[in-house]
Every structure is written in structure tokens, then in C-alpha cells.
Design an enzyme around this catalytic site. Sequence first.
Site, PDB file in Angstrom:
ATOM      1  N   LYS A   1       0.856  -1.192   0.000  1.00  0.00           N
ATOM      2  CA  LYS A   1       0.000   0.000   0.000  1.00  0.00           C
ATOM      3  C   LYS A   1       0.894   1.245   0.000  1.00  0.00           C
ATOM      4  O   LYS A   1       1.814   1.366   0.826  1.00  0.00           O
ATOM      5  CB  LYS A   1      -0.872  -0.040   1.258  1.00  0.00           C
ATOM      6  CG  LYS A   1      -2.227   0.576   1.112  1.00  0.00           C
ATOM      7  CD  LYS A   1      -3.053   0.227   2.342  1.00  0.00           C
ATOM      8  CE  LYS A   1      -4.351   0.973   2.353  1.00  0.00           C
ATOM      9  NZ  LYS A   1      -5.068   0.827   3.626  1.00  0.00           N
TER      10      LYS A   1
HETATM   11  C1  E4P Z   1      -8.443   1.240   3.982  1.00  0.00           C
HETATM   12  O1  E4P Z   1      -7.642   0.899   3.174  1.00  0.00           O
HETATM   13  C2  E4P Z   1      -8.423   2.571   4.614  1.00  0.00           C
HETATM   14  O2  E4P Z   1      -7.219   2.782   5.233  1.00  0.00           O
HETATM   15  C3  E4P Z   1      -9.585   2.711   5.554  1.00  0.00           C
HETATM   16  O3  E4P Z   1     -10.756   2.244   4.917  1.00  0.00           O
HETATM   17  C4  E4P Z   1      -9.758   4.100   6.093  1.00  0.00           C
HETATM   18  O4  E4P Z   1     -10.970   4.185   6.797  1.00  0.00           O
HETATM   19  P1  E4P Z   1     -11.304   5.405   7.801  1.00  0.00           P
HETATM   20  O5  E4P Z   1     -11.441   6.651   6.983  1.00  0.00           O
HETATM   21  O6  E4P Z   1     -12.587   5.014   8.446  1.00  0.00           O
HETATM   22  O7  E4P Z   1     -10.150   5.486   8.737  1.00  0.00           O
END
Ligand code: E4P
Length: 217
Positions: A83
Site C-alpha cells: 500500500k
Molecule cells: C483502507 O484501506 C483505509 O485505510 C480505511 O478504509 C480508512 O478508513 P477510515 O477513513 O474510516 O479510517
Amino acid sequence: MKFFVDTAETSEIAELAEAGLVDGVTTNPSLIAKSGRDFLEVVKEICDLIDGPVSAEVTALEAPAMIAEGKKLAELADNVVVKLPLTFEGLKACQALTAANIQTNVTLCFSANQGLLAAKAGATYVSPFIGRLDDLGVDGMELIANLRTVFDNYGFDTQILAASIRSADHVQQCALIGADVATVPPSVLKDLVKHQLTDKGLEAFMSDWQKTGQSIL
Ligand code: E4P
């Protein structure tokens, strides 16, 4: 639409996998911090737990270090997806890791232009954040629809991984628009099964069944 689970809690992943609801997992540094566990150890454990892709995020901000971190993460297991943040440096790292046959998830996408750049850099997945746009009074779902149009216009293979999902309605809207994947917190994933008419119907069936005095086993 594939379901990824947005958590670093292995017990939650294992429970949802029992119901066939886990096509993959996404983590981020905040989720790792919340788990209180060693990053590399927990990623390895999740990769061993499920067959699908497991996103693990780099923490460097410059491309050379992102690439080095990405290669180290990719060595943990075949199903690791690296990522990367949607920055210029992240795009450079995406291009390099893609060339090295490593899967990538370009995250923190808040515009269709950013998503287009991630696709051009060869990203396997791009993660548009719905909830965080909604928080600002901007319709996050419009971003999912715009990305779907842009990727279809040009035949990009990059998968739209809808992220920052906060409700069952978010999931339903993503499915209607045609997001490839939704990464969903465990609590929201469990909410998808709920309907008051299901509960009411089951209650009536159980009550009538008891009146028969029979048992199946
Ligand atoms: C996933 O890859 C993201 O990091 C995550 O969905 C972020 O979610 P949030 O905005 O609720 O922290």
C-alpha cells in the site's frame, strides 16, 4: 463485488472468513497501532490466515525508501499487496514495484484525477476514501462513480477498492455503481446481514414450529 475486511484484528478476520465473507484484508498504520502488535508479525499472520490479497502500507515518504520497504513487505508472503500513498513519490514507487511484479494498492485517493494517475502508474488497486469525503460534506460516492467512468472509458485494469466505508448503505451504493472491491470494517460487514423483516419472520416461524412439538434432530 469482492469484500476485503478493513482491520488488523486476526480474530475478527477468522470469524468473518468462516462465513465466506473475506476475499482479502486491508490494514493501515492506524489499524496496526490500534492492534498494539508488531507490524510484520501481524501481516504475516493475516497472510497465513486467508488466501486473498492483504494490503500492508509503507511508512517511508520518498520513493527509494518506499520501494525498499515494499520489497521487504512483499517478501513476507505471496499475497501481500504493498500500500502506497497517492503522492508523486508514491506513484514513482508504484511504477517500480509494478515493474518488479509486486501488487500495489495506492491509497488516500480523494479525486478522479488522482485515481487516473494511480492507474497510469500501474496500480493493482486504488483506494478512494468515501467516509472522509462525506465528513467534509462532499459526496464520497460521487468519487466512486467518477472513477468507474474514467477507468471504463480507457479500459484500465486497476481495481476500484472503495475504502473509508462507514455504513451498510455505503456498501450497497458501491455495489450498485460497480466498485470492484469494498473494504469494510468488521462491524459494518456484520450489519449487512441485518433486516428487521428477517428477524420478525424468523420469530414467527420459530413460534409456529414450537406449536408443532416436533424436532429435527
Ligand atoms: C483502507 O484501506 C483505509 O485505510 C480505511 O478504509 C480508512 O478508513 P477510515 O477513513 O474510516 O479510517
